[in-house]
Design a protein around this motif. Structure first.
Motif, PDB file in Angstrom:
ATOM      1  N   VAL A  40       0.847  -1.198   0.000  1.00 21.34           N
ATOM      2  CA  VAL A  40       0.000   0.000   0.000  1.00 21.34           C
ATOM      3  C   VAL A  40       0.880   1.244   0.000  1.00 21.34           C
ATOM      4  CG1 VAL A  40      -1.661   1.364   1.341  1.00 21.34           C
ATOM      5  CG2 VAL A  40      -1.999  -1.098   1.068  1.00 21.34           C
ATOM      6  N   LYS A  41       1.904   1.237   0.822  1.00 23.61           N
ATOM      7  CA  LYS A  41       2.837   2.357   0.893  1.00 23.61           C
ATOM      8  C   LYS A  41       3.461   2.643  -0.488  1.00 23.61           C
ATOM      9  CE  LYS A  41       6.320   3.541   4.209  1.00 23.61           C
ATOM     10  NZ  LYS A  41       7.109   3.199   5.373  1.00 23.61           N
ATOM     11  N   LYS A  42       3.871   1.594  -1.155  1.00 20.57           N
ATOM     12  CA  LYS A  42       4.488   1.721  -2.487  1.00 20.57           C
ATOM     13  C   LYS A  42       3.485   2.324  -3.478  1.00 20.57           C
ATOM     14  CE  LYS A  42       6.334  -1.224  -6.189  1.00 20.57           C
ATOM     15  NZ  LYS A  42       5.297  -1.305  -7.180  1.00 20.57           N
ATOM     16  N   PHE A  43       2.260   1.784  -3.485  1.00 20.82           N
ATOM     17  CA  PHE A  43       1.262   2.263  -4.445  1.00 20.82           C
ATOM     18  C   PHE A  43       0.833   3.700  -4.155  1.00 20.82           C
ATOM     19  CE2 PHE A  43       0.238  -2.448  -4.868  1.00 20.82           C
ATOM     20  CZ  PHE A  43       1.041  -2.598  -5.990  1.00 20.82           C
ATOM     21  N   VAL A  44       0.781   4.076  -2.877  1.00 17.33           N
ATOM     22  CA  VAL A  44       0.444   5.463  -2.535  1.00 17.33           C
ATOM     23  C   VAL A  44       1.574   6.386  -2.988  1.00 17.33           C
ATOM     24  CG1 VAL A  44       0.102   7.078  -0.612  1.00 17.33           C
ATOM     25  CG2 VAL A  44      -1.166   4.916  -0.676  1.00 17.33           C
ATOM     26  N   SER A  45       2.817   5.958  -2.803  1.00 20.04           N
ATOM     27  CA  SER A  45       3.951   6.801  -3.228  1.00 20.04           C
ATOM     28  C   SER A  45       3.933   7.019  -4.738  1.00 20.04           C
ATOM     29  CB  SER A  45       5.277   6.183  -2.796  1.00 20.04           C
ATOM     30  OG  SER A  45       5.600   5.064  -3.589  1.00 20.04           O
ATOM     31  N   GLU A  46       3.377   6.061  -5.475  1.00 18.73           N
ATOM     32  CA  GLU A  46       3.278   6.161  -6.936  1.00 18.73           C
ATOM     33  C   GLU A  46       1.965   6.791  -7.392  1.00 18.73           C
ATOM     34  OE1 GLU A  46       3.607   2.032  -7.940  1.00 18.73           O
ATOM     35  OE2 GLU A  46       5.787   1.980  -7.612  1.00 18.73           O
ATOM     36  N   ASP A  47       1.070   7.109  -6.448  1.00 20.36           N
ATOM     37  CA  ASP A  47      -0.289   7.581  -6.738  1.00 20.36           C
ATOM     38  C   ASP A  47      -1.030   6.633  -7.670  1.00 20.36           C
ATOM     39  OD1 ASP A  47      -0.728   9.826  -5.137  1.00 20.36           O
ATOM     40  OD2 ASP A  47       0.409  11.110  -6.486  1.00 20.36           O
ATOM     41  N   ASN A  48      -0.844   5.343  -7.447  1.00 16.80           N
ATOM     42  CA  ASN A  48      -1.513   4.318  -8.245  1.00 16.80           C
ATOM     43  C   ASN A  48      -2.889   4.059  -7.620  1.00 16.80           C
ATOM     44  OD1 ASN A  48      -2.390   2.003  -9.576  1.00 16.80           O
ATOM     45  ND2 ASN A  48      -0.310   1.189  -9.766  1.00 16.80           N
ATOM     46  N   LYS A  49      -3.855   4.873  -7.981  1.00 19.46           N
ATOM     47  CA  LYS A  49      -5.194   4.851  -7.403  1.00 19.46           C
ATOM     48  C   LYS A  49      -5.862   3.489  -7.540  1.00 19.46           C
ATOM     49  CE  LYS A  49      -5.663   9.631  -8.821  1.00 19.46           C
ATOM     50  NZ  LYS A  49      -6.380  10.599  -9.632  1.00 19.46           N
ATOM     51  N   GLU A  50      -5.716   2.884  -8.697  1.00 16.53           N
ATOM     52  CA  GLU A  50      -6.361   1.597  -8.956  1.00 16.53           C
ATOM     53  C   GLU A  50      -5.827   0.515  -8.007  1.00 16.53           C
ATOM     54  OE1 GLU A  50      -5.107   3.584 -11.394  1.00 16.53           O
ATOM     55  OE2 GLU A  50      -7.030   4.234 -12.223  1.00 16.53           O
ATOM     56  N   LYS A  51      -4.502   0.468  -7.850  1.00 16.56           N
ATOM     57  CA  LYS A  51      -3.911  -0.537  -6.959  1.00 16.56           C
ATOM     58  C   LYS A  51      -4.261  -0.264  -5.496  1.00 16.56           C
ATOM     59  CE  LYS A  51      -1.688  -3.579  -9.399  1.00 16.56           C
ATOM     60  NZ  LYS A  51      -2.071  -4.980  -9.345  1.00 16.56           N
ATOM     61  N   VAL A  52      -4.243   1.007  -5.101  1.00 15.25           N
ATOM     62  CA  VAL A  52      -4.613   1.351  -3.728  1.00 15.25           C
ATOM     63  C   VAL A  52      -6.051   0.930  -3.463  1.00 15.25           C
ATOM     64  CG1 VAL A  52      -4.917   3.214  -2.042  1.00 15.25           C
ATOM     65  CG2 VAL A  52      -2.934   3.237  -3.568  1.00 15.25           C
ATOM     66  N   SER A  53      -6.926   1.108  -4.445  1.00 14.10           N
ATOM     67  CA  SER A  53      -8.346   0.766  -4.267  1.00 14.10           C
ATOM     68  C   SER A  53      -8.541  -0.722  -3.953  1.00 14.10           C
ATOM     69  CB  SER A  53      -9.158   1.157  -5.497  1.00 14.10           C
ATOM     70  OG  SER A  53      -8.910   0.283  -6.586  1.00 14.10           O
ATOM     71  N   GLU A  54      -7.588  -1.558  -4.374  1.00 15.16           N
ATOM     72  CA  GLU A  54      -7.675  -2.998  -4.110  1.00 15.16           C
ATOM     73  C   GLU A  54      -7.382  -3.331  -2.642  1.00 15.16           C
ATOM     74  OE1 GLU A  54      -5.096  -5.025  -6.875  1.00 15.16           O
ATOM     75  OE2 GLU A  54      -6.017  -4.026  -8.604  1.00 15.16           O
ATOM     76  N   TYR A  55      -6.817  -2.387  -1.910  1.00 16.32           N
ATOM     77  CA  TYR A  55      -6.464  -2.610  -0.506  1.00 16.32           C
ATOM     78  C   TYR A  55      -7.406  -1.869   0.449  1.00 16.32           C
ATOM     79  CZ  TYR A  55      -2.276  -4.819  -2.223  1.00 16.32           C
ATOM     80  OH  TYR A  55      -1.400  -5.662  -2.861  1.00 16.32           O
ATOM     81  N   ILE A  56      -8.550  -1.477  -0.067  1.00 13.40           N
ATOM     82  CA  ILE A  56      -9.568  -0.837   0.762  1.00 13.40           C
ATOM     83  C   ILE A  56     -10.589  -1.897   1.154  1.00 13.40           C
ATOM     84  CG2 ILE A  56     -11.356   0.945   0.854  1.00 13.40           C
ATOM     85  CD1 ILE A  56      -8.500   2.076   0.509  1.00 13.40           C
ATOM     86  N   LEU A  57     -10.929  -1.929   2.435  1.00  8.46           N
ATOM     87  CA  LEU A  57     -12.002  -2.823   2.889  1.00  8.46           C
ATOM     88  C   LEU A  57     -13.282  -1.987   2.914  1.00  8.46           C
ATOM     89  CD1 LEU A  57     -10.190  -4.795   5.752  1.00  8.46           C
ATOM     90  CD2 LEU A  57     -10.444  -5.387   3.340  1.00  8.46           C
TER      91      LEU A  57
END
Length: 168
Positions: free
Chosen positions: A75-92
């Motif tokens: 999650v930290k990596k994807f947030v640093s990249e602003d990868n919204k789609e990948k971050v959305s996969e880690y939302i409950l």
């Protein structure tokens, strides 16, 4: 005289030893259940207790600390990249977003992606990117990042870990 004293000393030691080792008057048939200590926990239960002692996230509902830490760092990596789609996969979902004394529920990945920039503000991103997973605060509500900017937890069946709330 020395031989007699030695024999007496040996005799006294032998008698002391034998009386100290003398068996209790109870026979095996006389032993009650109060005299026996029985451990009712199984090896499986003991290993689970040992795991809980080694798992600093257990109180927050996290059963697998290795899996949790891997997810946290992804999650930290994807947030640093602003990868919204990948971050959305880690939302409950539904994600609880608290802002200015109001609460909003984000119910779908699409809704999250559309509102990503308003949810992951500069302060929220910095809190996550500056947080070492080993230094997070943990309580019964989950695992907290920074001063409460992000909360991680597990799904109801504990099969998935992810973000459960954001305070921005």
């Amino acid at each position: 005289m020395k031989k007699i004293m030695s024999l007496i000393l040996i005799l006294i030691c032998s008698i002391s030893f034998l009386t100290g080792c003398e068996k209790d008057d109870k026979s095996d048939a006389d032993v009650s259940k109060d005299d026996v200590i029985v451990s009712e926990s199984t090896d499986n239960e003991n290993s689970k207790e040992d795991q809980n002692e080694d798992n600093r996230y257990y109180v927050g509902g996290i059963d697998d600390p290795v899996k949790f830490e891997e997810m946290f760092n992804e999650v930290k990596k994807f947030v640093s990249e602003d990868n919204k789609e990948k971050v959305s996969e880690y939302i409950l979902y539904p994600l609880r977003v608290n802002h200015d004394k109001s609460t909003r529920e984000i119910k779908t990945p699409q809704e999250f992606i559309e509102n990503y920039d308003n949810i992951f503000t500069k302060e929220v991103k910095e809190a996550l990117l500056n947080q070492d997973v080993k230094d997070t605060f943990v309580n019964y509500q989950g695992v907290m990042v920074g001063n409460g900017e992000i909360w991680f937890g597990s799904s109801q069946d504990s099969s998935k870990y992810g973000i459960i709330a954001i305070n921005n």
